[in-house]
Motif scaffolding. Structure first.
Motif, PDB file in Angstrom:
ATOM      1  N   TRP A 166       0.892  -1.166   0.000  1.00 63.31           N
ATOM      2  CA  TRP A 166       0.000   0.000   0.000  1.00 63.31           C
ATOM      3  C   TRP A 166       0.929   1.215   0.000  1.00 63.31           C
ATOM      4  CZ3 TRP A 166       1.414  -3.293   3.713  1.00 63.31           C
ATOM      5  CH2 TRP A 166       2.002  -2.769   4.859  1.00 63.31           C
ATOM      6  N   PRO A 167       0.443   2.380  -0.452  1.00 65.79           N
ATOM      7  CA  PRO A 167       1.363   3.498  -0.664  1.00 65.79           C
ATOM      8  C   PRO A 167       2.123   3.943   0.588  1.00 65.79           C
ATOM      9  CG  PRO A 167      -0.751   3.935  -1.736  1.00 65.79           C
ATOM     10  CD  PRO A 167      -0.931   2.674  -0.962  1.00 65.79           C
ATOM     11  N   GLY A 168       1.505   3.821   1.775  1.00 60.46           N
ATOM     12  CA  GLY A 168       2.141   4.324   2.996  1.00 60.46           C
ATOM     13  C   GLY A 168       3.123   3.369   3.655  1.00 60.46           C
ATOM     14  N   ALA A 169       3.365   2.233   3.054  1.00 60.19           N
ATOM     15  CA  ALA A 169       4.244   1.246   3.685  1.00 60.19           C
ATOM     16  C   ALA A 169       5.666   1.775   3.828  1.00 60.19           C
ATOM     17  CB  ALA A 169       4.269  -0.029   2.844  1.00 60.19           C
ATOM     18  N   PHE A 170       6.364   1.373   4.906  1.00 59.65           N
ATOM     19  CA  PHE A 170       7.774   1.754   5.058  1.00 59.65           C
ATOM     20  C   PHE A 170       8.612   0.992   4.050  1.00 59.65           C
ATOM     21  CE2 PHE A 170       9.455  -1.667   8.148  1.00 59.65           C
ATOM     22  CZ  PHE A 170       8.471  -2.548   7.812  1.00 59.65           C
ATOM     23  N   ARG A 171       9.722   1.575   3.688  1.00 60.02           N
ATOM     24  CA  ARG A 171      10.507   1.011   2.585  1.00 60.02           C
ATOM     25  C   ARG A 171      11.710   0.209   3.018  1.00 60.02           C
ATOM     26  NH1 ARG A 171       6.026   2.806   0.523  1.00 60.02           N
ATOM     27  NH2 ARG A 171       6.135   4.193  -1.269  1.00 60.02           N
ATOM     28  N   THR A 172      12.221   0.533   4.218  1.00 57.42           N
ATOM     29  CA  THR A 172      13.373  -0.207   4.735  1.00 57.42           C
ATOM     30  C   THR A 172      13.589   0.189   6.185  1.00 57.42           C
ATOM     31  OG1 THR A 172      15.692  -0.815   4.260  1.00 57.42           O
ATOM     32  CG2 THR A 172      15.139   1.521   4.066  1.00 57.42           C
ATOM     33  N   LEU A 173      14.562  -0.461   6.836  1.00 60.13           N
ATOM     34  CA  LEU A 173      15.035   0.001   8.134  1.00 60.13           C
ATOM     35  C   LEU A 173      16.373   0.670   7.861  1.00 60.13           C
ATOM     36  CD1 LEU A 173      14.252  -3.070  10.426  1.00 60.13           C
ATOM     37  CD2 LEU A 173      12.977  -0.921  10.225  1.00 60.13           C
TER      38      LEU A 173
END
Ligand code: WT7
Length: 631
Positions: A454-461
């Motif tokens: 979904w668009p708001g998901a985090f991309r990495t740590l």
């Protein structure tokens, strides 16, 4: 809309995204994802190639459409009577001045800025100023200790730290600048030197003359900012350029730097805010969360401002000067949407209805809950007493990692069930899986996962993509694993049942048991510690610590206090254990693994449910622990 959002995510989200300002439109593909570790690196991209700026979309865009004189923020101080407000025009001017200053001291696109501020207007201003110039903000909740702050500074290496001298919360005063001083000292000793500490003089709490000062590094906000122009060019960034880092706790090791990028986060927080609160331009919106947590990022700052909303920002404590303060604020500003946490609802519920009923609360229209499952009795009190049985409750399930709401009611759109977050938001495809990672259909319970991005998901740590993959995508390959247990009833409603990992949820604050344990064992007299969560009437969960002392050290109340102190100093007051249980030994398997299941039962005094203890290396430790339970 939901059907379209899952069958045609590209069409659905690009239509919504087109309502925002894009300097350049995104490329051919609206999104790109690999959600499956078996197919290679996990990768999520939304609107890649699109050039935009979230600060521009929050402020300039709304001003251009005629909202310049609309109130953006009502600020309510700790002391009743101390308040101020700011229009969209004024907010933009303040943001630009700070943005110009930051550029002047050498903050460039992609540089990190740490913000350690209480709920002053300067907190959202600082976030927006960073966003305007493409800098990455990392807000650290001002309840974290110097050590926790240092740990975050060391991890993200900011050019500038922004703070204030002190703040009053309730009857307490907290000297933030001193905490920053120790954190900067500690990080400098580890080789991470911060050039500038920009300090806002919060004179309602403390005069500037009283503040300790490091010449050359420390700068008073009020001394410099006003000299800068009230306009500032926008740095156009790619939709996938980082917007912020926010540290959160996991079940093991040090806090994780959750990274959110610009475009998808923007579209998602704006859309979730609009629908889950049924937002109307005339609403006055108040979210009681602190900007130090994700709720304050997405639903104090970005989501509401992207919608051109009027937001209440409250500096103080909900029980000061008395437990009616929230309703006083609701009446004062005519708040129509009130978003808070179950822990606050429960703590006010205990004080009795009379503190509520003496206020009108007629302006209220929609209520919201976040942070932990809301127990049906607290839900009913919230609904019947606070909302006079008129206002639907949006029980929003989501996480730091998800950026915005995932499972939430659309208020008024379907029947409520007290304690259920109801159904997935647009574009979200939740699934419940069993231990083996097999999807279960219909009425069931298991682990809550999500099947696609979904668009708001985090991309990495930050700095650790491998930990990102192993923590979230490896447990059940093909899915994002939330860490929560969940059941679905015959009508398809989702019921969250709490964390299934070693994360405790105290008053909606996420705390890793491993972090508390590592603080405890740093005490010279502590040999070993095991921490579990235990049910708590107000906080949801309390922190229960089993502590084994170094050989020969006697139990004492002073030692108990100093153990609690160690945790306060290393993490923050909100992580202080509620109970220290002396443990001559801990229940371990023959291979040395601590059996937390048994500790949880002892902590909650469910002694007849200890289960099989015969596999323990030394089953007698269980009896010793029970004998010491009330010491
Ligand atoms: C965890 C995430 C999301 C903002 C605040 C906390 C729990 C959160 C709900 C809810 C049941 C909830 C979950 C989740 N949680 N909201 N409405 N119903 N549980 O953010 O610190 O990232 O914590 O909070 O356990 O995993 P967070």
């Amino acid at each position: 809309m939901y059907q379209r959002s899952v069958h045609d995510p590209s069409g659905f989200w690009s239509d919504i995204a087109s309502e925002f300002y894009w300097r350049e439109k995104w490329g051919q593909q609206v999104y790109h994802e690999n959600f499956d570790v078996r197919k290679g690196k996990i990768k999520i991209e939304w609107f890649k190639g699109g050039m935009t700026n979230i600060c521009y979309n929050c402020l300039d865009r709304n001003i251009e459409s005629g909202k310049g004189d609309k109130t953006a923020i009502y600020w309510e101080g700790n002391e009743p009577g101390l308040d101020s407000s700011m229009t969209y025009n004024q907010l933009l001017a303040r943001v630009c001045q700070l943005a110009n200053y930051l550029k002047d001291v050498g903050v460039h696109k992609g540089d990190a800025v740490v913000i350690y501020l209480p709920m002053l207007m300067e907190l959202p201003i600082a976030m927006l100023a960073c966003a305007r110039i493409g800098a990455i903000h990392s807000v650290v909740f001002a309840g974290f200790s110097a050590e926790s702050l240092a740990q975050r500074i060391i991890d993200c290496r900011p050019k500038v730290v922004i703070t204030c001298n002190a703040v009053r919360r309730g009857s307490k005063i907290i000297y933030l600048k001193e905490i920053v001083d120790s954190a900067l000292l500690e990080s400098a000793q580890k080789g991470i030197v911060t050039d500038v500490c920009l300090t806002y003089e919060n004179d309602s709490a403390m005069k500037k003359e009283m503040t300790k000062w490091t010449k050359g590094r420390d700068i008073w906000w009020q001394d410099v900012i006003l000299k800068y122009p009230v306009t500032c060019d926008v740095e156009w960034v790619d939709a996938e350029d980082p917007l912020f880092l926010l540290y959160t706790s996991g079940s093991t090791g040090k806090p994780k730097g959750v990274l959110h990028t610009t475009g998808g986060y923007m579209v998602y927080t704006a859309t979730t805010f609009k629908y889950a609160f049924d937002y109307k331009p005339t609403d006055i919106y108040w979210c009681t969360a602190d900007c130090g947590w994700i709720t304050g990022h997405s639903y104090v700052t970005y989501g509401p401002l992207l919608n051109g909303a009027t937001v209440v920002v409250f500096e103080g404590a909900p029980n000061y000067p008395d437990v009616g303060r929230c309703w006083d604020i609701v009446d004062k500003y005519k708040v129509s949407i009130f978003y808070t946490a179950p822990t606050l609802v429960r703590s006010l519920m205990r004080e009795g209805d009379e503190h509520v009923s003496r206020y009108s609360r007629k302006s209220l229209r929609v209520l919201g809950s976040v942070g932990e499952p809301i127990n049906p009795s607290a839900w009913r009190w919230f609904f019947n007493v606070i909302g006079d049985a008129r206002c639907p409750i949006s029980d929003t399930w989501w996480q730091t990692e998800t950026g915005g709401f995932m499972i939430t009611p659309l208020p008024g759109a379907w029947p409520q069930k007290p304690g259920s977050a109801t159904f997935p938001f647009f574009g979200v495809q939740p699934v419940i899986v069993d231990e083996k990672g097999v999807e279960i259909e219909g009425e069931c319970s298991g682990y809550l996962c999500v099947k696609s991005s979904w668009p708001g998901a985090f991309r990495t740590l930050h700095g650790d993509h491998e930990r990102y993959e192993t923590t979230y995508f490896s447990a059940f390959p093909g899915y994002y694993f939330s860490g929560d247990g969940c059941s679905r009833d015959k009508d398809g409603y989702y019921w969250l049942t709490g964390r299934v990992d070693d994360v405790i949820n105290v008053s909606g604050h996420r705390i890793g048991t491993a972090e508390v344990e590592s603080a405890l064992v740093s005490h010279p007299q502590c040999a070993e510690a095991a921490v579990v969560g235990v049910e708590h009437e107000v906080k949801g969960q309390g922190i229960y610590a089993f502590v084994t002392l170094v050989e020969g050290v006697p139990y004492s109340d002073d030692l108990r206090k100093s153990l609690v102190m160690v945790v306060r100093n290393q993490i923050g007051a909100f992580a202080a254990p509620d109970k220290i249980h002396w443990a001559p030994g801990l229940p371990k398997t023959r291979s040395g693994k601590i059996m937390r299941r048994i500790l949880r039962k002892i902590a909650s005094r469910q002694l007849d449910e200890l289960g099989d203890t015969s596999t323990l290396a030394d089953p007698t430790v269980v009896d010793q622990l029970i004998a010491l339970a009330d010491c």
